[in-house]
Design a protein around this motif. Structure first.
Motif, short mmCIF file in Angstrom:
data_model
loop_
_atom_site.label_atom_id
_atom_site.label_comp_id
_atom_site.label_asym_id
_atom_site.label_seq_id
_atom_site.Cartn_x
_atom_site.Cartn_y
_atom_site.Cartn_z
N LEU A 340 59.82 -27.81 38.75
CA LEU A 340 60.36 -26.72 39.57
C LEU A 340 59.73 -25.40 39.15
O LEU A 340 59.39 -24.55 39.99
N ALA A 341 59.60 -25.21 37.84
CA ALA A 341 59.00 -23.97 37.34
C ALA A 341 57.57 -23.83 37.82
O ALA A 341 57.11 -22.72 38.12
N SER A 342 56.85 -24.94 37.90
CA SER A 342 55.46 -24.89 38.36
C SER A 342 55.40 -24.43 39.81
O SER A 342 54.56 -23.59 40.17
N ALA A 343 56.27 -24.96 40.66
CA ALA A 343 56.30 -24.54 42.06
C ALA A 343 56.62 -23.06 42.18
O ALA A 343 55.99 -22.33 42.96
N PHE A 344 57.59 -22.61 41.40
CA PHE A 344 57.94 -21.19 41.47
C PHE A 344 56.82 -20.32 40.93
O PHE A 344 56.58 -19.21 41.41
N GLN A 345 56.13 -20.83 39.90
CA GLN A 345 55.02 -20.06 39.34
C GLN A 345 53.93 -19.85 40.39
O GLN A 345 53.31 -18.78 40.47
N ILE A 346 53.70 -20.85 41.21
CA ILE A 346 52.71 -20.71 42.28
C ILE A 346 53.16 -19.63 43.26
O ILE A 346 52.37 -18.78 43.69
N LEU A 347 54.44 -19.64 43.62
CA LEU A 347 54.96 -18.62 44.53
C LEU A 347 54.80 -17.22 43.94
O LEU A 347 54.42 -16.27 44.64
N VAL A 348 55.08 -17.09 42.65
CA VAL A 348 54.96 -15.79 42.00
C VAL A 348 53.51 -15.33 42.01
O VAL A 348 53.21 -14.15 42.25
N PHE A 349 52.57 -16.24 41.76
CA PHE A 349 51.16 -15.87 41.77
C PHE A 349 50.70 -15.46 43.17
O PHE A 349 49.84 -14.60 43.33
N ILE A 350 51.27 -16.10 44.20
CA ILE A 350 50.97 -15.67 45.58
C ILE A 350 51.44 -14.23 45.78
O ILE A 350 50.73 -13.39 46.34
N LEU A 351 52.65 -13.93 45.31
CA LEU A 351 53.18 -12.57 45.42
C LEU A 351 52.32 -11.57 44.65
O LEU A 351 52.11 -10.44 45.10
N ILE A 352 51.82 -11.99 43.50
CA ILE A 352 50.97 -11.10 42.69
C ILE A 352 49.72 -10.72 43.48
O ILE A 352 49.29 -9.56 43.49
N ASN A 353 49.11 -11.69 44.14
CA ASN A 353 47.90 -11.41 44.92
C ASN A 353 48.19 -10.52 46.11
O ASN A 353 47.33 -9.74 46.53
N LEU A 354 49.39 -10.62 46.67
CA LEU A 354 49.76 -9.73 47.77
C LEU A 354 50.11 -8.34 47.27
O LEU A 354 49.86 -7.34 47.95
N THR A 355 50.67 -8.28 46.07
CA THR A 355 51.12 -7.00 45.53
C THR A 355 49.97 -6.04 45.30
O THR A 355 50.08 -4.83 45.55
N ILE A 356 48.84 -6.55 44.83
CA ILE A 356 47.71 -5.66 44.55
C ILE A 356 47.22 -5.01 45.85
O ILE A 356 46.77 -3.85 45.85
N VAL A 357 47.34 -5.73 46.97
CA VAL A 357 46.98 -5.16 48.27
C VAL A 357 47.92 -4.01 48.60
O VAL A 357 47.50 -2.95 49.10
N ALA A 358 49.21 -4.20 48.31
CA ALA A 358 50.20 -3.15 48.58
C ALA A 358 49.89 -1.89 47.77
O ALA A 358 49.98 -0.77 48.28
N PHE A 359 49.52 -2.06 46.51
CA PHE A 359 49.20 -0.90 45.67
C PHE A 359 47.97 -0.17 46.19
O PHE A 359 47.94 1.06 46.24
N ARG A 360 46.95 -0.91 46.55
CA ARG A 360 45.70 -0.26 46.98
C ARG A 360 45.85 0.41 48.34
O ARG A 360 45.21 1.43 48.60
#
Length: 724
Positions: A340-360
């Motif tokens: 379960l943690a692995s699945a959530f970790q993937i979701l978090v990494f997806i959010l991380i990649n989207l977040t950098i777009v928001a900052f820029r």
């Protein structure tokens, strides 16, 4: 609020990151992944490292811009807003704790090769010792991590060098035993092996020279660990017969027994115990910083932000994390939770990649000293790769991640939202994009070339109100060289023949015909007049509008009438079925308005609503007041963006703009003569998204109901109401 001391150098940063990864990822998971994908498990580890790289680059950039404790939570909270920040913080906190528990329970079977010990009591004892070490201080934790990692890498290096000559090529045939599906499933399973690569960001506030050491620590440890994983897993597959490692509780020890004998097994046991203790130690260190950072932002009770006066560590947060870890070891099937943690970790990494777009793309201060290369393609690859992997995790793992997500969201709305007034950079990015799109549509609506309006009159209208509607319609069409179509709709009982009813003129009809001779001259527009007798006025209005292909219907309607609000009104049916825009007029007279007020429902102004205001104001030399509801405690960035939107909207209009509530230049009244509001979206009848919070005033009000073709989609409508 006390801050944390910067006393972790590059060697410690590398040790923490490598130690956080080399644990269950190599000593436990290869056996499970081999069962799924066969020899292609080697490629699965390489692919997992590649899919992690975009998030590692993104976090490296954000960590140099915001070197604060909290890592993933901080970035997502600042970039995507406090709701997603809460989800990321709580979820990553649990995921790291789960991984630490898996490491301890998974490490004990290696001890059982040498000692006859019970698994859970030993795992609990090791966890308690590590919790105490973390309470003493990060520097002590970091020093321990360096010692552990050096000893562990020495043992693993000996295993690689000593076992490599025994690799047999035949053990890799066939390579893809379960095709691409098995490869991706195994890649998703071992993805959690790399979760520790970005743990460094969670202790960024304690790292010396973060601009240099954070990117080097994250990227250096990822490259090194990926290479080590691929080498070790390739050797494990190459030196053992099929079925020896698959499903084993001690896969590395079984591989070492085949090539290095008892002495090699002993070295692997030492390396395994050190690696898994290292993973658990790094997990406690980094995961405890998430509630610490969230408490400082008001998302969880502030007691979790307490820093020990004696040791300088977030003692309350570490204690809570330790309690969760001990509970997991004692009562929860850790391997299932790790999935379960692995699945959530993937979701978090997806959010991380989207977040950098928001900052820029956002307007908030963001000055990283390291920038992710190939932006935004690197991030797009990371998002798409994560989505592909998560589909391979299975329904149970995805369901567990959803439960954690919903639980975090409930906590946010119940506890955090009433206490904070913040928004993420992504919210402002979306708000600006929505505003630009609406402004473009508004410009097109104002500049339309032709315009024909149907004025639908009934027996309920007095002569004065009829004249007000006609003057209003003339003002609407005059800027576009349009035409007014005036139709008297007479409704008769179902049992009365239409032909007979048409022969009998009511006093109101006689009065109406007396006005038509001078109507075109008075209004200075082209006017067509007529009458229609029917059994159903609402159907007659819609049918005529469709046949004539008018652009808008103007009709009277008292929007706050009790009957309309409780049981509906025939005009509501007209709004839903009309082939064009509908302008409903709460008619209190119309005589050259001097101040026209645009009323917002909380989202951006509808283009047709603005076009109506522009047409009427331009024909009466009137001013337009652009009103917008005030929100207590609204984020400063929201206020700035909305003010910019109002200024840009004012530039589209050809008439003077007045600040709501201000007096006229000649000292006249600040009260509007005419209000123009957006009508409720019939697709969301009764929904909170379209609630009417405006107060009635003593002037005529026009509710503009755009045709469905001019209505934004439900997703965009939702975004408009949320971000504006």
């Amino acid at each position: 609020m006390k801050s944390l001391e910067r006393d972790l150098g590059l060697p410690t940063v590398l040790a923490i990151s490598i130690g956080a990864m080399i644990g269950s990822g190599i000593f436990i998971l290869p056996a499970l992944a081999l069962d799924i994908a066969g020899p292609s498990v080697v490629l699965a580890y390489l692919l997992a490292g590649v899919f992690v790289l975009p998030a590692a680059l993104s976090k490296s950039e954000m960590a140099t811009a915001m070197p604060e404790a909290g890592g993933t939570y901080i970035y997502i909270e600042r970039g995507m807003g406090p709701l997603l920040g809460t989800i990321a913080g709580v979820g990553t906190w649990f995921a790291l704790a789960f991984k630490g528990g898996l490491a301890l329970v998974g490490g004990v079977p290696y001890l059982l090769i040498v000692f006859d010990l019970p698994v859970k009591p030993v795992a609990l004892a090791l966890a308690a010792v590590l919790i105490l070490i973390n309470l003493v201080g990060a520097k002590q934790t970091g020093r321990l991590q360096v010692v552990i990692v050096v000893a562990m890498l020495a043992a693993l290096s000996w295993f690689v060098v000593g076992s490599a000559p025994g690799v047999r090529q035949t053990n890799f045939e066939p390579f893809f035993t379960d095709g691409a599906g098995g490869l991706l499933a195994a890649t998703g399973l071992v993805f959690v092996s790399y979760a520790g690569v970005t743990k460094v960001a969670s202790i960024a506030e304690e790292i010396e020279n973060p601009d240099r050491n954070i990117p080097l620590g994250i990227l250096g440890s990822l490259g090194f660990t990926t290479l080590l994983y691929v080498l070790i897993v390739a050797i494990m597959v190459g030196v053992t017969d099929a079925g020896v490692v698959a499903g084993s509780k001690v896969p590395v020890a079984d591989a070492a027994r085949a090539t290095l004998g008892a002495f090699g097994v002993g070295a692997v046991v030492v390396a395994a115990v050190l690696a898994l203790v290292s993973t658990a130690n790094a997990g406690i260190l980094s995961s405890s910083r998430y509630p610490f950072a969230m408490a400082r932002d008001g998302l969880v009770p502030e007691t979790l932000a307490a820093v020990s006066e004696r040791f300088g560590t977030p003692s309350t947060s570490i204690t809570l994390t330790g309690a969760v870890l001990l509970t997991l070891i004692a009562f929860v099937p850790i391997l299932d939770i790790a999935k379960l943690a692995s699945a959530f970790q993937i979701l978090v990494f997806i959010l991380i990649n989207l977040t950098i777009v928001a900052f820029r793309k956002g307007e908030m201060e963001y000055e990283p000293s390291f920038e992710s290369p190939l932006y935004p393609w690197t991030q797009i690859f990371g998002v798409l790769g994560g989505l592909v992997l998560i589909t391979q995790m299975g329904r149970i793992a995805i369901l567990g991640a959803v439960v954690i997500t919903l639980g975090s969201a409930v906590w946010y709305f119940a506890y955090a939202r009433p206490r904070i007034q913040r928004e993420g950079a992504a919210t402002d990015v979306v708000r600006r994009r929505v505003g630009r799109n609406v402004l473009t549509e508004t410009e097109s609506a104002i500049d339309r070339e032709t315009y024909e309006v149907l004025v639908a009159l009934t027996a309920e209208a007095s002569r004065e109100r009829e004249q007000a509607l006609l003057r209003m319609a003339a003002d609407l069409v005059r800027p576009h060289d349009g035409r007014v179509v005036v139709v008297w709709f007479e409704e008769v009982p179902d049992q009365a023949p239409l032909e007979t009813a048409a022969e009998v003129q009511s006093p109101a009809e006689v009065r109406f015909e007396e006005q038509t001779d001078d109507l075109a001259v008075d209004l200075d527009v082209d006017v067509d007049v007529g009458e229609i007798v029917s059994h159903d006025t609402k159907h007659a209005v819609v049918n005529f509008a469709e046949h004539r292909r008018v652009d808008a219907i103007v009709a009277e309607h008292e929007r706050l009438r009790l009957r309309s609000r409780l049981v509906g009104d025939p005009i509501d049916w007209v709004v839903r079925h009309a082939p064009c825009d509908v302008l409903l007029v709460d008619n209190r007279g119309y005589d050259r308005p001097r101040l026209v007020e645009l009323v917002s429902d909380g989202g951006p102004f509808n283009p047709d609503q603005v076009a109506v205001a522009e047409a009427i104001a331009s024909q009466n030399d009137a001013e337009v007041s652009i009103g917008y509801p005030e929100t207590d405690g609204s984020p400063e960035q929201r206020e700035r963006t909305i003010e910019e939107y109002r200024e840009q909207l004012g530039e589209l209009l050809s008439v003077p703009i007045r600040t709501p509530g201000s007096t006229a230049p000649d000292g006249g009244s600040s009260s509007p003569d005419l209000r123009i509001r957006r009508g409720a979206d019939h697709r969301l009848r009764g929904a909170l998204l379209d609630r009417d919070s405006s107060q009635p005033v003593d002037c005529t009000e026009i509710s503009v109901h755009p045709h469905e073709s001019g209505q934004p989609g439900l997703v965009r409508r939702f975004l408009e109401r949320v971000v504006f």
